[in-house]
Structure formats: C-alpha cells, structure tokens
Design an enzyme around this catalytic site. Structure first.
Site, PDB file in Angstrom:
ATOM      1  N   SER A 235       1.726   0.792  -7.377  1.00  0.00           N
ATOM      2  CA  SER A 235       2.030   1.136  -5.980  1.00  0.00           C
ATOM      3  C   SER A 235       1.199   2.310  -5.509  1.00  0.00           C
ATOM      4  O   SER A 235       0.706   2.326  -4.381  1.00  0.00           O
ATOM      5  CB  SER A 235       3.525   1.477  -5.830  1.00  0.00           C
ATOM      6  OG  SER A 235       4.259   0.299  -5.713  1.00  0.00           O
ATOM      7  N   GLN A 236       1.030   3.302  -6.396  1.00  0.00           N
ATOM      8  CA  GLN A 236       0.221   4.479  -6.046  1.00  0.00           C
ATOM      9  C   GLN A 236      -1.181   4.036  -5.640  1.00  0.00           C
ATOM     10  O   GLN A 236      -1.701   4.423  -4.592  1.00  0.00           O
ATOM     11  CB  GLN A 236       0.163   5.436  -7.248  1.00  0.00           C
ATOM     12  CG  GLN A 236      -0.711   6.664  -7.070  1.00  0.00           C
ATOM     13  CD  GLN A 236      -0.186   7.641  -6.025  1.00  0.00           C
ATOM     14  OE1 GLN A 236       1.020   7.794  -5.865  1.00  0.00           O
ATOM     15  NE2 GLN A 236      -1.088   8.283  -5.308  1.00  0.00           N
TER      16      GLN A 236
ATOM     17  N   GLU B  70      -2.194   1.049  -4.673  1.00  0.00           N
ATOM     18  CA  GLU B  70      -2.178   0.219  -3.462  1.00  0.00           C
ATOM     19  C   GLU B  70      -1.988   1.066  -2.201  1.00  0.00           C
ATOM     20  O   GLU B  70      -2.660   0.887  -1.200  1.00  0.00           O
ATOM     21  CB  GLU B  70      -1.074  -0.835  -3.577  1.00  0.00           C
ATOM     22  CG  GLU B  70      -1.403  -1.916  -4.588  1.00  0.00           C
ATOM     23  CD  GLU B  70      -0.179  -2.526  -5.263  1.00  0.00           C
ATOM     24  OE1 GLU B  70      -0.343  -3.448  -6.080  1.00  0.00           O
ATOM     25  OE2 GLU B  70       0.958  -2.072  -4.968  1.00  0.00           O
TER      26      GLU B  70
ATOM     27  N   VAL C  85       8.039  -4.725   3.623  1.00  0.00           N
ATOM     28  CA  VAL C  85       7.085  -4.912   2.521  1.00  0.00           C
ATOM     29  C   VAL C  85       5.864  -5.659   3.032  1.00  0.00           C
ATOM     30  O   VAL C  85       5.985  -6.654   3.751  1.00  0.00           O
ATOM     31  CB  VAL C  85       7.725  -5.696   1.340  1.00  0.00           C
ATOM     32  CG1 VAL C  85       6.693  -5.926   0.229  1.00  0.00           C
ATOM     33  CG2 VAL C  85       8.927  -4.939   0.790  1.00  0.00           C
TER      34      VAL C  85
ATOM     35  N   HIS D  58      11.005  -2.467  -3.796  1.00  0.00           N
ATOM     36  CA  HIS D  58       9.687  -1.971  -3.372  1.00  0.00           C
ATOM     37  C   HIS D  58       9.811  -0.594  -2.710  1.00  0.00           C
ATOM     38  O   HIS D  58      10.660  -0.408  -1.846  1.00  0.00           O
ATOM     39  CB  HIS D  58       9.037  -2.965  -2.401  1.00  0.00           C
ATOM     40  CG  HIS D  58       8.467  -4.150  -3.112  1.00  0.00           C
ATOM     41  ND1 HIS D  58       9.277  -5.104  -3.711  1.00  0.00           N
ATOM     42  CD2 HIS D  58       7.205  -4.509  -3.387  1.00  0.00           C
ATOM     43  CE1 HIS D  58       8.510  -6.003  -4.290  1.00  0.00           C
ATOM     44  NE2 HIS D  58       7.259  -5.673  -4.118  1.00  0.00           N
ATOM     45  N   PRO D  59       8.955   0.330  -3.092  1.00  0.00           N
ATOM     46  CA  PRO D  59       9.000   1.658  -2.469  1.00  0.00           C
ATOM     47  C   PRO D  59       8.456   1.589  -1.044  1.00  0.00           C
ATOM     48  O   PRO D  59       7.560   0.794  -0.751  1.00  0.00           O
ATOM     49  CB  PRO D  59       8.071   2.491  -3.355  1.00  0.00           C
ATOM     50  CG  PRO D  59       7.071   1.512  -3.875  1.00  0.00           C
ATOM     51  CD  PRO D  59       7.829   0.221  -4.055  1.00  0.00           C
TER      52      PRO D  59
ATOM     53  N   CYS E 176       1.514  -6.473   1.773  1.00  0.00           N
ATOM     54  CA  CYS E 176       0.485  -6.296   0.742  1.00  0.00           C
ATOM     55  C   CYS E 176      -0.519  -5.270   1.252  1.00  0.00           C
ATOM     56  O   CYS E 176      -1.423  -5.588   2.027  1.00  0.00           O
ATOM     57  CB  CYS E 176      -0.185  -7.646   0.442  1.00  0.00           C
ATOM     58  SG  CYS E 176      -1.422  -7.511  -0.868  1.00  0.00           S
TER      59      CYS E 176
HETATM   60  N1  LIG Z   1       6.849  -1.325   1.077  1.00  0.00           N
HETATM   61  C1  LIG Z   1       5.653  -1.788   0.630  1.00  0.00           C
HETATM   62  O1  LIG Z   1       5.039  -2.672   1.217  1.00  0.00           O
HETATM   63  N2  LIG Z   1       5.172  -1.214  -0.520  1.00  0.00           N
HETATM   64  C2  LIG Z   1       3.981  -1.603  -1.090  1.00  0.00           C
HETATM   65  N3  LIG Z   1       3.130  -2.563  -0.715  1.00  0.00           N
HETATM   66  C3  LIG Z   1       2.073  -2.578  -1.606  1.00  0.00           C
HETATM   67  O2  LIG Z   1       1.104  -3.300  -1.562  1.00  0.00           O
HETATM   68  N4  LIG Z   1       2.263  -1.619  -2.555  1.00  0.00           N
HETATM   69  C4  LIG Z   1       3.442  -0.982  -2.270  1.00  0.00           C
HETATM   70  O3  LIG Z   1       3.971  -0.017  -2.867  1.00  0.00           O
END
Ligand SMILES: NC(=O)NC1=NC(=O)NC1=O
Length: 174
Positions: A84-85, A87, A120, A67-68, A122
């Site tokens: 991801s962009q 989100e 990470v 995950h970025p 959401c």
């Molecule tokens: N590290 C993250 O939580 N990354 C991310 N959460 C998301 O919902 N999209 C993402 O890129």
C-alpha cells in the site's frame, strides 16, 4: 518466478509470497492454493476473482474494509503495508499539502458514511487528482453498483501485485 515455480511452492511459501495480494486478506490466497497447479498467472488471478465473487455481500464489504484509506491515518503514521505504501506513493498521496490531506480525509469519511465501506481504487492506475475526482463521482453511485465497482478495483490492485511478484525476476538473477 514462472508459473511452474509458483506451483512448486509449499503452502507456507505460497502464503509467504502471495499472502497480501488482496490487502490484509491472506484467507483468499490460502483458499485458492488448493487449485494448483495453476495453468498461468491469469489462471491464478481467475481463481482469486472467482473466490471473491463467491462471497456474500458481507464478505465483499469485509475485503473493502481491510483497505487503508488513501492519504489516511495509516499513511500518516507509517502503518501501511509495503504494497500500500508503494501504491499510495506512486499515486502521489505521500506528498500532499496539509489542505489536500484534509480534503481527502473529508471525502473519504463522506464516502464511508454513505456506503459503510471505504473508497477503494487501484491507485497505480491513476494519479491523485483523477482519484479525487473519481471519488467525488462515485459518491453519486448506488450502494450495490459501488460495491461491485470497488471489488473490481480490488481485483486490479491484486493483478498488479501478482504481476509484480511473478514476473519480476529476483534481483540477484543476472
Ligand atoms: N483505499 C484505497 O484505495 N487504498 C489503496 N489503493 C491502492 O491501490 N493501494 C491502497 O492502499
């Protein structure tokens, strides 16, 4: 696209559509394709969740590492996946002030130093301010609990990506 259409997809088409429901982990939809026909979207989701739960710690941490970071290098360099962009944009990470970017950078690296995998969450379910607070709160968790919590967030991201794919009618459908 309804669940019958999903069940009728070839492996290639299934992977083409669902390959990124877990960020950069196409092996997961590839592995659960064998369980079709899926009874429902929830059934598809449950097979993904069961597959993730069956992984050893290293596998779960591998998913997290795919995950970025929020407001990280990939975002700055435009290297995020479309999912991801969208989100990160929805949560307000694409228009942070420079000092907010560096604050997120240091929090993310503090978290990564402590747990060995990235923070990470959401992003669609909270805004950038709540997320920053949540990151600071979760820094105080234990590693085991934090890994499970983060995997729970991965599943929430997956659920929203699946809904977006399955329940949204194709744009050309009147
Ligand atoms: N590290 C993250 O939580 N990354 C991310 N959460 C998301 O919902 N999209 C993402 O890129």
């Amino acid at each position: 696209m309804d669940i019958n259409a999903v069940n009728a997809l070839s492996f290639e088409d299934f992977l083409e559509i669902f390959g990124n429901v877990i960020e950069k982990c196409p092996i997961i939809p590839a592995a659960i394709w064998i369980h079709r026909p899926f009874k429902s979207l929830a059934d598809l989701e449950a097979h993904i969740s069961d597959f993730i739960d069956s992984l050893p710690e290293a596998g779960k941490e591998g998913i997290l590492r795919c995950h970025p970071d929020l407001a990280g290098r990939e975002l700055q360099s435009g290297a995020l996946t479309r999912d991801s962009q969208e989100e990160q944009h929805a949560a307000g990470f694409t228009d942070l002030r420079p000092e907010e970017v560096s604050h997120m950078r240091s929090l993310n690296s503090e978290y990564k130093q402590r747990f060995g995998f990235p923070f990470v969450i959401c992003a669609r379910l909270s805004g950038q301010r709540d997320i920053t607070r949540e990151l600071q709160r979760r820094l105080g968790e234990g590693r085991e609990a934090e890994r499970e919590h983060a995997i729970g967030e991965v599943k929430k991201i997956c659920a929203l990506r699946l809904r977006n794919l399955v329940l949204s009618d194709p744009p050309n459908k009147l």
